[in-house]
Scaffold this motif. Structure first.
Motif, PDB file in Angstrom:
ATOM      1  N   PHE A 190       7.201  56.566  17.491  1.00  0.00           N
ATOM      2  CA  PHE A 190       7.950  55.305  17.568  1.00  0.00           C
ATOM      3  C   PHE A 190       6.932  54.179  17.656  1.00  0.00           C
ATOM      4  O   PHE A 190       6.301  53.975  18.698  1.00  0.00           O
ATOM      5  N   ILE A 191       6.732  53.442  16.544  1.00  0.00           N
ATOM      6  CA  ILE A 191       5.698  52.406  16.515  1.00  0.00           C
ATOM      7  C   ILE A 191       6.202  51.077  15.936  1.00  0.00           C
ATOM      8  O   ILE A 191       5.433  50.115  15.852  1.00  0.00           O
ATOM      9  N   ASP A 192       7.467  51.007  15.539  1.00  0.00           N
ATOM     10  CA  ASP A 192       8.043  49.771  14.992  1.00  0.00           C
ATOM     11  C   ASP A 192       8.973  49.160  16.038  1.00  0.00           C
ATOM     12  O   ASP A 192       9.850  49.860  16.571  1.00  0.00           O
ATOM     13  N   TYR A 193       8.806  47.878  16.290  1.00  0.00           N
ATOM     14  CA  TYR A 193       9.542  47.236  17.382  1.00  0.00           C
ATOM     15  C   TYR A 193      10.095  45.884  16.953  1.00  0.00           C
ATOM     16  O   TYR A 193       9.596  45.259  16.004  1.00  0.00           O
ATOM     17  N   ALA A 194      11.091  45.432  17.711  1.00  0.00           N
ATOM     18  CA  ALA A 194      11.608  44.066  17.608  1.00  0.00           C
ATOM     19  C   ALA A 194      11.811  43.559  19.025  1.00  0.00           C
ATOM     20  O   ALA A 194      12.644  44.093  19.763  1.00  0.00           O
ATOM     21  N   PHE A 195      11.010  42.581  19.414  1.00  0.00           N
ATOM     22  CA  PHE A 195      11.128  41.964  20.730  1.00  0.00           C
ATOM     23  C   PHE A 195      11.708  40.569  20.567  1.00  0.00           C
ATOM     24  O   PHE A 195      11.273  39.817  19.683  1.00  0.00           O
ATOM     25  N   THR A 196      12.647  40.191  21.425  1.00  0.00           N
ATOM     26  CA  THR A 196      13.250  38.872  21.279  1.00  0.00           C
ATOM     27  C   THR A 196      13.773  38.348  22.608  1.00  0.00           C
ATOM     28  O   THR A 196      14.066  39.127  23.529  1.00  0.00           O
ATOM     29  N   ASP A 197      13.862  37.024  22.692  1.00  0.00           N
ATOM     30  CA  ASP A 197      14.528  36.384  23.826  1.00  0.00           C
ATOM     31  C   ASP A 197      15.834  35.738  23.371  1.00  0.00           C
ATOM     32  O   ASP A 197      16.386  34.884  24.061  1.00  0.00           O
ATOM     33  N   ILE A 198      16.312  36.142  22.200  1.00  0.00           N
ATOM     34  CA  ILE A 198      17.545  35.627  21.606  1.00  0.00           C
ATOM     35  C   ILE A 198      18.632  36.695  21.751  1.00  0.00           C
ATOM     36  O   ILE A 198      18.345  37.894  21.593  1.00  0.00           O
ATOM     37  N   PRO A 199      19.874  36.323  22.032  1.00  0.00           N
ATOM     38  CA  PRO A 199      20.944  37.328  22.076  1.00  0.00           C
ATOM     39  C   PRO A 199      21.007  38.136  20.784  1.00  0.00           C
ATOM     40  O   PRO A 199      20.953  37.582  19.686  1.00  0.00           O
ATOM     41  N   ILE A 200      21.106  39.459  20.910  1.00  0.00           N
ATOM     42  CA  ILE A 200      21.106  40.363  19.766  1.00  0.00           C
ATOM     43  C   ILE A 200      22.539  40.692  19.382  1.00  0.00           C
ATOM     44  O   ILE A 200      23.314  41.189  20.201  1.00  0.00           O
ATOM     45  N   MET A 201      22.892  40.429  18.127  1.00  0.00           N
ATOM     46  CA  MET A 201      24.232  40.737  17.653  1.00  0.00           C
ATOM     47  C   MET A 201      24.323  42.191  17.181  1.00  0.00           C
ATOM     48  O   MET A 201      25.274  42.895  17.502  1.00  0.00           O
ATOM     49  N   GLU A 202      23.316  42.625  16.399  1.00  0.00           N
ATOM     50  CA  GLU A 202      23.296  43.998  15.903  1.00  0.00           C
ATOM     51  C   GLU A 202      21.846  44.463  15.829  1.00  0.00           C
ATOM     52  O   GLU A 202      20.940  43.667  15.582  1.00  0.00           O
ATOM     53  N   TYR A 203      21.650  45.766  16.034  1.00  0.00           N
ATOM     54  CA  TYR A 203      20.329  46.360  15.843  1.00  0.00           C
ATOM     55  C   TYR A 203      20.515  47.814  15.422  1.00  0.00           C
ATOM     56  O   TYR A 203      21.336  48.530  15.988  1.00  0.00           O
ATOM     57  N   CYS A 204      19.720  48.250  14.441  1.00  0.00           N
ATOM     58  CA  CYS A 204      19.799  49.655  14.045  1.00  0.00           C
ATOM     59  C   CYS A 204      18.527  50.077  13.331  1.00  0.00           C
ATOM     60  O   CYS A 204      17.793  49.257  12.770  1.00  0.00           O
TER      61      CYS A 204
END
Length: 222
Positions: A190-204
């Motif tokens: 597992f080496i791909d990431y998405a970091f955010t401080d924004i509300p997340i609507m969808e992730y997959c």
């Protein structure tokens, strides 16, 4: 805004064509070839950085978006692209070991960029996304430079990992890999990431397509 991140593993035009069919607003594509080697259909723009024409980091977006590389971009970090899109900072990330930054390891490269850009990560609503080449327990990690220290640092800035927030998986115990080393099913990471401080609507994470890449597609909507 819908974003796709995908290390495409050797850039080919047919791969680019297929990826664009996902109809994201922004595409973050490690291992993409330089603009002169990629044909985009009308309605798309591209920025690229790297040392090798056929293998750099590219970001493609729909022309209707207002997108700019900010003046504070440091070109010495040539596998990272900060892009302000409709007021949101997207930090496309692909820490890469080169002749210039040896003997640094991937977590150190990633952390140094985050620290340099921290002022802007605090000032903007932001998304840090890409193939970060970091995983729990990798060779060369230290207390100061590791995926754990990256998580802790970003948590201090108010950022969460979209995958870990959605699944509840602990760091280093991810139930779905994003990368199969040398295309081997028995070598997942597992080496791909998405970091955010924004509300997340969808992730997959999409199912692995071994005909395209050794990575999987990461999709996020914010």
């Amino acid at each position: 805004m819908k974003l796709l991140s995908y290390n495409i593993n050797l850039s080919r035009q047919d791969k680019v064509n297929k990826i664009l069919l996902y109809d994201a607003d922004v595409f973050i594509l490690p291992e993409l070839a330089c603009p002169s080697m990629v044909q985009l259909p009308d309605g798309y723009e591209m920025v690229w950085t790297g040392d090798i024409d056929y293998k750099g980091l590219g970001v493609i977006w729909k022309t209707g978006l207002k997108a700019d590389v900010p003046k504070w971009f440091n070109p010495n970090h040539n596998y990272f692209i900060p892009l302000v899109v409709d007021g949101i900072l997207i930090l496309a990330s692909w820490p890469t070991i080169t002749e210039q930054n040896k003997p640094k390891k991937y977590p150190q490269i990633m952390m140094e960029v985050l620290e340099e850009y921290s002022t802007y990560l605090k000032a903007y609503s932001s998304l840090i996304i890409g193939d970060m080449n970091c995983y729990k327990g990798q060779s060369g990690e230290t207390k100061k430079f590791s995926i754990q220290s990256i998580f802790d640092y970003l948590k201090g800035l108010g950022y969460v990992s979209a995958y870990h927030q959605k699944t509840g998986d602990a760091l280093g115990q991810e139930s779905v890999p994003t990368y199969y080393h040398h295309f081997k099913e028995n070598a997942p990471f597992f080496i791909d990431y998405a970091f955010t401080d924004i509300p997340i609507m969808e992730y997959c994470l999409l199912p692995w397509d071994r005909e395209l890449s050794d990575h999987v597609v990461q999709m996020i909507e914010i």
